[in-house]
Design an enzyme around this catalytic site. Structure first.
Site, PDB file in Angstrom:
ATOM      1  N   ASP A   1      34.195  30.759  43.715  1.00  0.00           N
ATOM      2  CA  ASP A   1      35.062  29.937  43.932  1.00  0.00           C
ATOM      3  C   ASP A   1      35.314  28.584  44.670  1.00  0.00           C
ATOM      4  OD1 ASP A   1      34.964  32.358  42.222  1.00  0.00           O
ATOM      5  OD2 ASP A   1      36.477  32.698  42.463  1.00  0.00           O
TER       6      ASP A   1
HETATM    7  C1  FRU Z   1      35.798  34.376  40.089  1.00  0.00           C
HETATM    8  C2  FRU Z   1      36.282  35.577  40.621  1.00  0.00           C
HETATM    9  C3  FRU Z   1      37.686  35.767  40.830  1.00  0.00           C
HETATM   10  C4  FRU Z   1      37.294  37.289  42.299  1.00  0.00           C
HETATM   11  C5  FRU Z   1      36.308  36.650  43.469  1.00  0.00           C
HETATM   12  C6  FRU Z   1      34.839  37.377  43.995  1.00  0.00           C
HETATM   13  O1  FRU Z   1      34.353  34.240  40.191  1.00  0.00           O
HETATM   14  O2  FRU Z   1      35.335  36.807  40.519  1.00  0.00           O
HETATM   15  O3  FRU Z   1      38.047  37.359  40.270  1.00  0.00           O
HETATM   16  O4  FRU Z   1      38.398  36.720  43.342  1.00  0.00           O
HETATM   17  O5  FRU Z   1      35.267  35.924  42.104  1.00  0.00           O
HETATM   18  O6  FRU Z   1      33.758  36.685  44.667  1.00  0.00           O
END
Ligand code: FRU
Length: 534
Positions: A22
């Site tokens: 992300d």
């Molecule tokens: C989305 C997610 C979020 C989390 C992060 C962990 O891709 O699963 O919900 O905060 O990635 O890396």
């Protein structure tokens, strides 16, 4: 060529090596764009997640800095997950992020602040000891994450959303605070929807009804609408709605009921997830970042030593129809354009494909407008397809299936004999009392390699065909094809792994496989240079 470089991107955001997911806490602060992202410093698979940090003055050239946030305290020992930045009055940035506090994956919301506000790069971040700010009380504690940028209400309270789920109902929990430190959960979520599962990475922001300029999140009334975007953990795609934010009752109501129907809107109908926007004070625009994962197996990811890219940052605004958003790559991308070729008035009859020569087809930016004399030959839209989604339809009606008006478009990352190619194309149908335009980015023939995920990504394009024209822009970058249909109404990103159509052996064509002759009115294509990339 080294294997780990074969499919590396030339101008998309990537670190030197390892796994990324992300986008986190993007912001513009004192003339510098900050970009953080979920990163595994130890390998090309998800794990050991920290907030990696890069800075830029143009969103295209990036300088890497040491990770800004990493597990080090009881309130984030087991993970520093996604979150957002807010610039507080007095020009003070603050980051909210999710901390994992135990082996059971319990999620809390924390904050971090710059150690030194006068360091232009804001390299070092502090996590004060009054963390966590929010414990998972009265919520599902393993489905409670990804805080948004905060907005400020007329009542003097800050507000944030935190993604969540109650049984199978996805929701955006709302919290309020006077001082940003003590947060109280609102009785009702800002919005929720049955049977959608966990809502990851919610994003909530205003869009102007009379300008393409962006708005700061604390603009909550005026000639505006609001956008709520969520990332659906279970299906791994995102959707957004346009609606109204009723500030007095702190409720968001989508304009239509499209939320659970086939018509749900997406930023991108391809490989695009966990996206996040921010307001760019420098250029008064709202900018969207999104993550595109690999479509290869994780064994291959480990072999090549990296996984995941960020799509090109896009300006996002409310489309003239006021029923959807429009998106366009930030203008700064154009500084990477080098050798240019131009084509105009090129007729394409049924079965034609014409090569666009003279550019590096593996790494290019292509803008093209197609026209057709009339829509008379458009294929009938079979009423039984209304329950089929665009992707199924594209799978069924691929680029080689002859049509009436279309399929026509680009063959990107194509090998000389077309053993491999990724077509990006339109097909126009005649429905009962309108026309339906389908846009596809089809990976089916993208690679001779087996065991790859090769989806036929597609979306409908809600466009006025009165002028008998359709435009397309594709950013082609070795293993990425990121496309913008009809000026950014429908966007599709594909990840593809050609074995023959690489580097100098990649070709670009325009094609038509419909009985109606199509004309390439104008085509501009540029070789794309390499920016400074971490
Ligand atoms: C989305 C997610 C979020 C989390 C992060 C962990 O891709 O699963 O919900 O905060 O990635 O890396």
């Amino acid at each position: 060529v080294e294997l780990n470089h074969l499919h590396r991107t030339g101008f998309h955001f990537q670190p030197k090596r390892h796994w990324i997911n992300d986008p986190n806490g993007p912001m513009y602060y004192n003339g510098i764009y900050h970009f953080f992202y979920q990163y595994n410093p130890k390998g090309a698979v998800w794990g050991n997640i920290v907030w990696a940090h890069s800075v830029s003055t143009d969103l295209i050239n990036w300088k890497p800095l040491p990770p800004a946030i990493y597990p080090s305290k009881p309130f984030d020992q087991y993970g520093t997950w996604s979150g957002s930045a807010t610039i507080l009055p007095g020009n003070k940035p603050i980051i909210l992020y999710t901390g994992i506090i135990d082996e059971n994956n319990t999620q809390v919301q924390n904050y971090a602040i710059p150690a030194n506000y006068s360091d232009p790069y804001l390299q070092k971040w502090i996590k004060p000891n009054n963390n966590p700010l929010v414990f998972p009380v009265g919520v599902n504690k393993t489905a409670f994450r990804d805080p948004t940028t905060a907005w400020f209400g007329k009542d003097g309270h800050w507000r944030i959303l935190v993604g969540g789920r109650r049984k199978h109902r996805g929701m955006a929990h709302l919290y309020r605070s006077r001082d940003f430190m003590k947060w109280t959960k609102a009785q009702h979520p800002l919005h929720s929807s049955a049977m959608t599962g966990m809502w990851e990475c919610p994003d909530f922001y205003p869009v102007s009804l009379d300008s393409e300029n962006g708005l700061e999140v604390s603009v909550i009334e005026g000639n505006i609408k609001h956008v709520l975007k969520v990332s659906l953990d279970e299906t791994r795609y995102e959707y957004y709605t346009i609606g109204k934010y009723f500030t007095k009752i702190d409720k968001y109501v989508p304009d239509n009921t499209s939320i659970d129907s086939w018509a749900r809107l997406r930023y991108d109908y391809g490989n695009f997830y966990a996206s996040k926007t921010f307001f760019d004070y420098g250029k008064n625009r709202r900018i969207l970042w999104g993550w595109a994962n690999e479509s290869d197996t994780s064994i291959e990811d480990v072999k090549k030593g990296w996984a995941g890219i960020q799509t090109i940052p896009r300006k996002v605004w409310l489309d003239k129809s006021k029923k959807q958003l429009a998106q366009w790559p930030v203008e700064e991308l154009e500084t990477l354009r080098r050798r240019k070729v131009h084509l105009s008035n090129q007729k394409l009859n049924l079965g034609d494909h014409v090569e666009i020569k003279g550019i590096t087809a593996a790494q290019a930016d292509v803008e093209v407008t197609f026209s057709f004399p009339s829509l008379d030959k458009a294929e009938a839209f079979d009423p039984s397809w209304v329950n089929m989604d665009a992707q199924e339809l594209c799978k069924h009606k691929g680029s080689t299936v002859q049509g009436g008006v279309g399929p026509f478009g680009l063959l990107t990352l194509a090998s000389q004999q077309l053993e491999e190619y990724t077509p990006v194309f339109f097909r126009v149908f005649k429905a009962k009392d309108n026309h339906v335009v389908l846009m596809c980015s089809d990976a089916t023939s993208s690679s001779l390699k087996k065991k790859l995920y090769k989806p036929s990504f597609a979306g409908f394009v809600n466009v006025d065909l009165a002028e008998n024209k359709l435009s397309l822009r594709s950013l082609i970058d070795n293993s990425v094809v990121e496309s913008f249909g009809a000026g950014g109404k429908t966007c599709i990103t594909s990840r593809v792994y050609p074995t023959l159509a690489v580097f100098k052996d990649a070709h670009l064509y325009v094609f038509n496989n419909g009985t109606e002759t199509v004309t390439v009115e104008n085509l501009d294509a540029w070789s794309m240079n390499y920016p400074l990339m971490n």
